[in-house]
Design a protein around this motif. Structure first.
Motif, short mmCIF file in Angstrom:
data_model
loop_
_atom_site.label_atom_id
_atom_site.label_comp_id
_atom_site.label_asym_id
_atom_site.label_seq_id
_atom_site.Cartn_x
_atom_site.Cartn_y
_atom_site.Cartn_z
N ILE A 336 35.40 -11.03 23.01
CA ILE A 336 36.04 -10.39 21.86
C ILE A 336 36.19 -8.90 22.16
CG2 ILE A 336 35.83 -9.83 19.42
CD1 ILE A 336 34.20 -12.35 19.06
N ARG A 337 37.43 -8.41 22.08
CA ARG A 337 37.66 -6.98 22.31
C ARG A 337 37.36 -6.23 21.01
NH1 ARG A 337 42.75 -5.49 25.82
NH2 ARG A 337 41.25 -3.87 26.35
N VAL A 338 36.63 -5.12 21.12
CA VAL A 338 36.17 -4.38 19.94
C VAL A 338 36.67 -2.94 20.02
CG1 VAL A 338 34.21 -3.62 18.57
CG2 VAL A 338 34.12 -5.83 19.74
N TYR A 339 37.37 -2.53 18.95
CA TYR A 339 37.80 -1.14 18.80
C TYR A 339 37.04 -0.55 17.62
CZ TYR A 339 41.82 -2.24 21.79
OH TYR A 339 42.61 -2.62 22.84
N CYS A 340 36.61 0.71 17.77
CA CYS A 340 35.90 1.41 16.70
C CYS A 340 36.80 2.51 16.14
CB CYS A 340 34.58 2.00 17.21
SG CYS A 340 33.67 2.93 15.96
N ARG A 341 36.90 2.60 14.80
CA ARG A 341 37.71 3.63 14.16
C ARG A 341 36.87 4.37 13.12
NH1 ARG A 341 43.54 3.14 10.87
NH2 ARG A 341 44.04 5.36 11.04
N VAL A 342 36.88 5.72 13.20
CA VAL A 342 36.13 6.57 12.26
C VAL A 342 37.08 6.98 11.14
CG1 VAL A 342 34.73 8.64 11.97
CG2 VAL A 342 34.71 7.41 14.15
N LYS A 343 36.66 6.75 9.90
CA LYS A 343 37.49 7.08 8.75
C LYS A 343 37.60 8.60 8.58
CE LYS A 343 37.77 6.55 3.72
NZ LYS A 343 37.13 6.00 2.51
N PRO A 344 38.81 9.12 8.32
CA PRO A 344 38.95 10.58 8.10
C PRO A 344 38.27 11.00 6.80
CG PRO A 344 41.06 9.55 8.62
CD PRO A 344 40.10 8.43 8.35
N CYS A 345 37.46 12.05 6.89
CA CYS A 345 36.82 12.66 5.70
C CYS A 345 36.89 14.18 5.83
CB CYS A 345 35.37 12.20 5.55
SG CYS A 345 35.19 10.46 5.14
N CYS A 379 37.68 3.78 21.25
CA CYS A 379 37.19 4.46 20.06
C CYS A 379 38.25 5.43 19.56
CB CYS A 379 35.88 5.22 20.34
SG CYS A 379 34.48 4.15 20.73
N PHE A 380 38.46 5.45 18.26
CA PHE A 380 39.46 6.32 17.63
C PHE A 380 38.74 7.27 16.67
CE2 PHE A 380 41.57 2.34 18.65
CZ PHE A 380 42.70 2.77 19.33
N ASP A 381 38.96 8.58 16.87
CA ASP A 381 38.33 9.56 16.00
C ASP A 381 39.14 9.73 14.72
OD1 ASP A 381 36.44 11.34 15.20
OD2 ASP A 381 36.72 12.77 16.83
N GLN A 382 38.70 10.61 13.85
CA GLN A 382 39.31 10.76 12.52
C GLN A 382 40.80 11.09 12.55
OE1 GLN A 382 37.01 13.08 9.67
NE2 GLN A 382 35.13 12.76 10.84
N PRO A 383 41.30 11.95 13.47
CA PRO A 383 42.73 12.28 13.44
C PRO A 383 43.65 11.17 13.91
CG PRO A 383 41.43 14.00 14.54
CD PRO A 383 40.55 12.81 14.41
N ALA A 384 43.14 10.04 14.38
CA ALA A 384 43.99 8.98 14.93
C ALA A 384 44.96 8.46 13.87
CB ALA A 384 43.11 7.83 15.44
N ALA A 625 36.03 -2.24 14.24
CA ALA A 625 34.80 -1.85 13.55
C ALA A 625 35.07 -0.52 12.84
CB ALA A 625 33.65 -1.71 14.53
N ASN A 626 35.23 -0.57 11.52
CA ASN A 626 35.53 0.62 10.73
C ASN A 626 34.23 1.22 10.19
OD1 ASN A 626 38.07 -1.30 10.31
ND2 ASN A 626 38.75 0.81 10.09
N ILE A 627 34.04 2.53 10.45
CA ILE A 627 32.81 3.20 10.02
C ILE A 627 33.15 4.46 9.24
CG2 ILE A 627 31.44 2.30 11.94
CD1 ILE A 627 31.74 5.00 13.33
N SER A 628 32.21 4.88 8.38
CA SER A 628 32.35 6.11 7.60
C SER A 628 31.49 7.20 8.24
CB SER A 628 31.90 5.87 6.16
OG SER A 628 31.81 7.09 5.45
N PRO A 629 32.00 8.43 8.33
CA PRO A 629 31.22 9.51 8.96
C PRO A 629 30.25 10.21 8.00
CG PRO A 629 33.38 10.34 8.43
CD PRO A 629 33.37 8.89 8.00
N LEU A 630 30.19 9.78 6.74
CA LEU A 630 29.34 10.46 5.77
C LEU A 630 27.87 10.24 6.08
CD1 LEU A 630 31.24 9.62 2.46
CD2 LEU A 630 31.42 11.67 3.87
N THR A 631 27.08 11.27 5.85
CA THR A 631 25.64 11.18 6.12
C THR A 631 24.99 10.12 5.24
OG1 THR A 631 25.64 13.53 6.66
CG2 THR A 631 23.51 12.51 6.21
#
Length: 660
Positions: A336-345, A379-384, A625-631
């Protein structure tokens, strides 16, 4: 300025200006001193001229004062004569009027007396002759009364006649007296008129004198104004001459000081030049040595730069080869190919989540302080952007048209951006719509070789039950694959045939309107169910007649959530329990597949049963894999990344085409 003072060039510059004092020689300095002396003489002449003008001006002011006094006296005398003549005229006119009135009254009385005398004379003439009586000493003897006339009445008439004659004589005497007074008054009036005419002639002469004096005063004032203008011009010229003199004197002193300073500086400069020449002789050798060393180092730096560029090029080439080999290996293994994306905040920057490179994401646990690295395929950072996300996934659309099964799904906590990644807003579509549009584009390109039939279905897994959103939320049944088969069956299932991407969007919008969503403390538009969009393809080769089938699962999973944080109650709490349970079962299946266990618990939930032919069959699978950058969401982020890391280890085996 006055030409006698400033000349053609004027003050302070022009053709007549002097050269800069700092540039003067000996002859120029002497000439400059002569000019200063000449200026001084002119200034003295101007001062004398100014003094004479001031004296003339003072004399003129005295003369004007005398004229004004004389004019005032003449005016006063003239006013007195006018008043006297006016008084005489008013007195004479009043006396003449009264006299004339008396004369008129006397004339009337005289006329009345004459009239009465004529009547009496006429009456005597009409009387008869009577014998004369001897005269008396005093009065003549009255004639006898006529017959029929009373003698008493006749005496009465005679008495009245005598009185009338006496009044007439008295009136004539008064008239003579009045005539005498009138002649006297006329004589006096003639003298007064002559005096008045003489006074008028004298007044006219005085007025002429006043006019002449006024003209002389005006001329004197004009002369005074002219003298004031000349005095002002002379004062201005004098001030300008003084300023020029002071300016030239200052320049001369400055030039003299500059000349002395320049001579001193020239001596110092000469000495310094000799020192510099000596130093330059020493520095020349050192410079040649430094230049030689610099050229040598420059050549070495250029060589090192070329080597570095070559090394970078080789590194990029090798990195590309490594990724290519890695992707081939994963394809062979069927991972399974996995891409990670960080939600813009942007409003809440976080230092706990960050990308090390385009394949590694690091998370710092605020409780333990440990930094945990996770490596994925991309991996994709917030500006993606949505375009960048789809660019990495659009190759799977080609696999569907080649007869493969493809599954793309998004996993993560609630509010991490899964629905945005898969569906997106109308103005910025996500993976679902872009992949379907790519399918139609590629099918059009291959229309000369293949015939395609596309249809779509939309299912929802809600509270561990499956509903068909294209059939008014009709509940459906999922049948696991039969022995020897790998595909699940769904009954009843509505498949809507589509001819374009717009028809797909229209069908999806109608289906998504029936999907369960609600607001929670963590997400105002939280999906309360799992949504599965499936594109079914029937493919036939127009040349050989070979038939194939392709299938594309596009899955938007509901987000995992902690009930203590989302603060849901009632029906939403029940939904959260079923969502977490189904995701837990999905995690167990992923772990079992990663550990290559013999039994995979697909039937523990409706979600895993629906995904059985995608996770454990002949399928190419991609997970976001969608993640939130909030502490505050770091625990959920770590949980999502751990799940994705386990999914990356699952080996599905090499996928094959589905040829009928």
């Amino acid at each position: 300025r006055h030409p006698r003072i400033w000349g053609k060039g004027g003050r302070g510059g022009g053709g007549g200006g002097a050269a800069s004092p700092s540039m003067m020689g000996g002859a120029d300095a002497a000439k400059f001193e002569e000019e200063l002396k000449e200026k001084s003489k002119r200034i003295k002449k101007l001062e004398k001229k100014q003094q004479l003008l001031e004296e003339d001006f003072k004399a003129l002011e005295d003369y004007n004062g005398k004229l004004e006094k004389k004019l005032d006296k003449e005016k006063e005398k003239l006013n007195k004569e006018k008043a006297k003549a006016k008084a005489m005229m008013e007195g004479g006119e009043g006396g003449d009027a009264a006299l004339m009135e008396e004369v008129a009254a006397l004339r009337e009385q005289l006329a009345a007396a004459k009239k009465a005398g004529k009547k009496e004379k006429k009456a005597k003439e009409e009387e008869p002759a009577t014998p004369m009586t001897p005269p008396n000493e005093d009065l003549p003897t009255p004639p006898p009364p006529p017959p029929g006339v009373d003698s008493a009445e006749l005496e009465k008439l005679q008495a009245e006649n005598e009185r009338t004659l006496a009044q007439l004589e008295e009136a004539e005497a008064s008239n003579a007296q009045f005539r005498k007074q009138l002649d006297t008054l006329k004589a006096e009036g003639g003298a007064a008129v002559e005096e008045l005419l003489a006074a008028k002639e004298k007044a006219a002469g005085l007025e002429a004198d006043v006019a002449e004096t006024t003209a002389q005063l005006a001329a004197s004032r004009e002369a005074e104004a002219g003298l004031q203008e000349k005095l002002a011009a002379t004062a201005e010229d004098l001030a300008g001459a003084r300023a020029d003199y002071e300016d030239m004197a200052a320049k001369f002193n400055e030039a003299k000081a500059q000349g002395e300073a320049a001579a001193e500086q020239a001596a110092k400069a000469t000495a310094r030049c000799e020192e510099i020449e000596t130093d330059m002789a020493k520095w020349g050798a050192e410079r040649d040595k430094i230049v030689t060393e610099l050229e040598d180092k420059t050549q070495r730096c250029e060589k090192m730069g070329a080597d570095l560029e070559y090394a970078n090029a080789r590194y990029k080439k090798e990195e590309g080869r490594r990724r290519d080999l890695y992707n081939r290996l994963m394809e062979l293994k069927g991972n399974i190919r996995v891409y990670c994306r960080v939600k813009p905040c942007p409003d809440d920057p976080c230092e706990c989540v960050g990308l090390e490179d385009d394949m590694t994401v690091r998370v710092k646990d605020p409780q333990t302080g440990k930094v945990l690295p996770y490596e994925f395929d991309k991996c994709f950072d917030q500006p993606a952007t949505q375009e960048e996300i789809f660019e990495e996934a659009k190759g799977l659309a080609t696999s569907v048209l080649d007869g493969f099964y493809v599954c793309i799904f998004a996993y993560g906590q609630t509010g991490s951006g899964k629905t945005y990644t898969m569906e997106g807003p109308p103005e910025n579509r996500g993976v679902n719509f872009r992949t379907v549009s790519e399918l139609f584009r590629l099918s059009q390109e291959r229309s000369s070789e293949y015939a395609f039939k596309l249809s779509v279905s939309v299912l929802e897994v809600y509270n561990d039950k499956v509903y068909d959103l294209q059939s008014n939320r009709t509940m459906v049944k999922i049948n696991p694959p039969m022995k020897g088969e790998r595909d699940i069956t769904i009954t009843p299932l509505v498949k809507t045939e589509v001819q374009s991407a717009d028809q797909v969007i229209e069908a999806l919008e109608g289906a998504y309107a029936c999907r369960k969503i609600a607001g929670t403390s963590m997400n105002q538009h939280s999906s309360r169910s799992h949504c599965v969009l499936t594109v079914w393809l029937e493919i036939q080769n127009l040349s050989t007649g070979m038939k194939m089938s392709g299938k594309l699962h596009l899955i938007d999973l509901a987000g995992s959530e902690r009930i203590s944080k989302s603060e849901v109650t009632g029906e939403q709490k029940t939904e959260a329990v079923h969502i977490n349970k189904s995701l837990t079962q999905l995690g167990l299946c992923i772990n079992s597949l990663a550990n290559k266990k013999d039994h995979i618990p697909y039937r523990n939930s409706q979600l895993t049963t629906l995904l059985q032919d995608s996770l454990g069959g002949n399928c190419k699978c991609l997970m976001f894999a969608n993640i939130s950058p909030l502490t505050s969401n770091v625990p959920e982020t770590i949980s999502t990344l751990t799940f994705a890391n386990n999914a990356k280890k699952v080996e599905l085996g090499k996928a094959t085409r589905n040829v009928k």
